[in-house]
Design a protein around this motif. Structure first.
Motif, short mmCIF file in Angstrom:
data_model
loop_
_atom_site.label_atom_id
_atom_site.label_comp_id
_atom_site.label_asym_id
_atom_site.label_seq_id
_atom_site.Cartn_x
_atom_site.Cartn_y
_atom_site.Cartn_z
N GLY A 323 -2.82 0.84 1.01
CA GLY A 323 -4.23 0.43 1.06
C GLY A 323 -4.43 -0.84 1.84
O GLY A 323 -5.38 -0.96 2.63
N ILE A 327 -6.90 -1.03 5.10
CA ILE A 327 -8.20 -1.53 4.68
C ILE A 327 -9.05 -2.07 5.82
O ILE A 327 -10.27 -2.03 5.77
CB ILE A 327 -8.01 -2.58 3.56
N ARG A 332 -15.46 0.84 5.31
CA ARG A 332 -15.42 0.69 3.85
C ARG A 332 -16.01 1.92 3.15
O ARG A 332 -15.43 2.43 2.19
CB ARG A 332 -16.22 -0.55 3.41
N MET A 335 -13.76 4.94 3.34
CA MET A 335 -12.58 4.79 2.49
C MET A 335 -12.94 4.97 1.03
O MET A 335 -12.18 5.58 0.25
CB MET A 335 -11.95 3.42 2.73
N LEU A 336 -14.10 4.46 0.63
CA LEU A 336 -14.55 4.63 -0.76
C LEU A 336 -14.81 6.10 -1.07
O LEU A 336 -14.37 6.63 -2.10
CB LEU A 336 -15.82 3.82 -1.01
N GLY A 339 -11.60 8.00 -1.16
CA GLY A 339 -10.87 7.68 -2.39
C GLY A 339 -11.43 8.41 -3.59
O GLY A 339 -10.68 9.00 -4.38
N SER A 377 -3.60 7.54 -4.97
CA SER A 377 -4.90 7.61 -4.30
C SER A 377 -5.81 6.47 -4.74
O SER A 377 -6.49 5.84 -3.91
CB SER A 377 -5.57 8.95 -4.58
N THR A 381 -7.00 3.07 -2.34
CA THR A 381 -8.39 3.05 -1.84
C THR A 381 -9.25 2.11 -2.70
O THR A 381 -9.42 0.95 -2.36
CB THR A 381 -8.97 4.47 -1.83
N LEU A 385 -10.02 -2.11 -2.38
CA LEU A 385 -11.26 -2.12 -1.59
C LEU A 385 -12.44 -2.68 -2.37
O LEU A 385 -13.29 -3.40 -1.81
CB LEU A 385 -11.56 -0.71 -1.10
#
Length: 472
Positions: A323, A327, A332, A335-336, A339, A377, A381, A385
């Motif tokens: 991560g 990152i 963002r 990635m959110l 995730g 996972s 993430t 984050l």
């Protein structure tokens, strides 16, 4: 000074180069992150200690959830109070105090004759955990040269998950050597006194934060610390930087409840709080605290579950490491959402395998694979984050106030999940509980897609200006 506080500063001389300052900074990073290691160990050790503890102290599902979660309630208080103590008395002073609390809390837990006293000392231990979670990253950020600040502060996050992994490994070793003793859980808990003593002894020899010293008008002391941690020319030049950062810190503490009257600020605070809530409602800490019990329910033997649970700790470390590498390369929001999608998928697979697979020798290993995939996972993430986004979305004047409130909500959600998980599994079973987590994950995807702003590729000030213009 520009609004960023950095755009108009002269370039600083390089901070690298061989010399005593390099070894000194390395020692600071190693010793201070023992606070993160203790954070991880003390939150993770309960995972393997819980079964013998239940047998020894007669815990029910409700008292079990209380004993585990009380540490998190203590951490919420420690996070709220620890920052103020560090501001008033100094970062180093506060870490020294917390190391003493770690020692007292650890010994109290290991020697507790009843679950009530165990809960009391776990609350004390939680206070130290919460205090360390706020003070250690600040101390590292303030002693590190700006070029290395990100990597040094990130070490604390790595040490937290490494502490959890260490707890799982220590549990597995101890249970296989002394597993026949009813008080074996006490051995697991008392191991944490060793890094606590190392933190106490190590911090005695380390300097105070130069930024904190400068904020108290102790410029000579601040310069003396910088000369320990930087080349001579860099130390002299960096005093202006230290003053500028201290001023930014002062500005960041001017926010209060009245700022919530602004619609755009109120919206950001609610988004930040919701990010913390959704991060904890993934159920990650149900695995970190109850993974051994979950694997026993899936079909592992008692000793086998403790050994298999070390995989959760290993993949937690690997996930955070991946991560941190990703990152700054992925948006963002993407990635959110990615995730949440992975986490939700693995929640469904955990529930489905627990329900649909026949009770064969392979079943517990299938569940373990999906649990490990979920942990990887999550830690790759949402784990790092959400913390990053909480540091990015708030305007400077309310940053400390808003982040403190959101972190407090995050800790309380953590405590609620920790307290509620054993009764929920006892009442519903493994599969329905993870299907509930999956449903929450779907809500998380909708939340991110519709409400969470993108911060990557914009300065904090650019983001603030654009968001204020859009939602004022």
């Amino acid at each position: 000074m520009s609004r960023t506080g950095t755009h108009d500063r002269h370039p600083l001389p390089p901070a690298e180069g061989s010399g005593p300052h390099t070894a000194r900074l390395g020692m600071v990073a190693v010793v201070a992150t023992f606070g993160g290691l203790l954070f991880g160990y003390d939150t993770g050790v309960i995972n393997g200690a819980l079964d013998p503890m239940k047998a020894d102290l007669g815990l029910t599902p409700v008292t079990e959830g209380f004993v585990v979660s009380i540490l998190i309630f203590g951490a919420a208080l420690g996070a709220a109070v620890g920052g103020r103590l560090a501001d008033r008395h100094g970062r180093r002073h506060n870490i020294l105090l917390l190391s003493g609390i770690f020692i007292v809390g650890t010994l109290g837990c290991a020697l507790a004759p009843t679950w009530q006293l165990l809960a009391l000392f776990r609350f004390v231990l939680g206070f130290a955990v919460g205090g360390a979670s706020t003070t250690v990253p600040v101390y590292l950020a303030e002693v590190a040269p700006v070029e290395r600040r990100g990597s040094l502060v990130s070490r604390n996050e790595v040490m937290i998950v490494s502490g959890q992994f260490a707890a799982f490994v220590v549990n597995a070793l101890i249970i296989n050597v002394w597993g026949e003793h009813t008080s074996v859980w006490r051995y697991m808990l008392v191991v944490a006194v060793l890094p606590a003593i190392a933190l106490l002894v190590g911090m005695i020899r380390l300097p105070e934060s130069p930024r904190w010293l400068a904020s108290r008008g102790r410029d000579d002391d601040a310069l003396a610390v910088l000369k320990q941690l930087r080349p001579p020319r860099r130390a002299e030049a960096e005093m202006a930087e230290v003053h500028a950062l201290a001023e930014e810190e002062r500005q960041s503490r001017t926010g209060n409840w009245f700022d919530l009257g602004s619609r755009w600020i109120r919206r950001l605070v609610l988004i930040g709080a919701a990010l913390g809530i959704f991060q904890q409602l993934t159920g990650i800490n149900s695995i970190m605290y109850y993974g051994t019990q979950l694997l026993q329910m899936a079909g592992f033997s008692s000793n086998g579950a403790i050994i298999a649970n070390t995989a959760n700790g290993l993949f937690s470390v690997l996930g955070v490491s991946v991560g941190i590498l990703l990152i700054n390369r992925i948006d963002r929001r993407a990635m959110l959402i990615g995730g949440f999608a992975l986490i939700t998928t693995f929640h469904v697979l955990i529930g489905a395998s627990a329900t649909l697979l026949p009770d064969t020798a392979a079943k517990p290993y299938v569940v373990l694979v999906f649990v490990v995939a979920f942990v990887f996972s999550m830690q790759g993430t949402l784990g790092p984050l959400v913390w990053l986004m909480l540091s990015e979305i708030f305007p400077l004047r309310i940053r400390s106030f808003a982040m403190g409130g959101c972190v407090f909500v995050l800790w309380l959600t953590n405590a609620g999940v920790t307290f509620g998980f054993p009764p929920a599994v006892a009442a519903l079973g493994i599969a329905p509980t993870f299907f509930v987590f999956a449903g929450i994950g779907l809500l998380g995807i909708v939340f991110v897609a519709t409400l969470v702003p993108e911060t990557r590729g914009r300065t904090l000030e650019e983001f603030e200006d654009q968001y204020r213009a859009q939602y004022s």
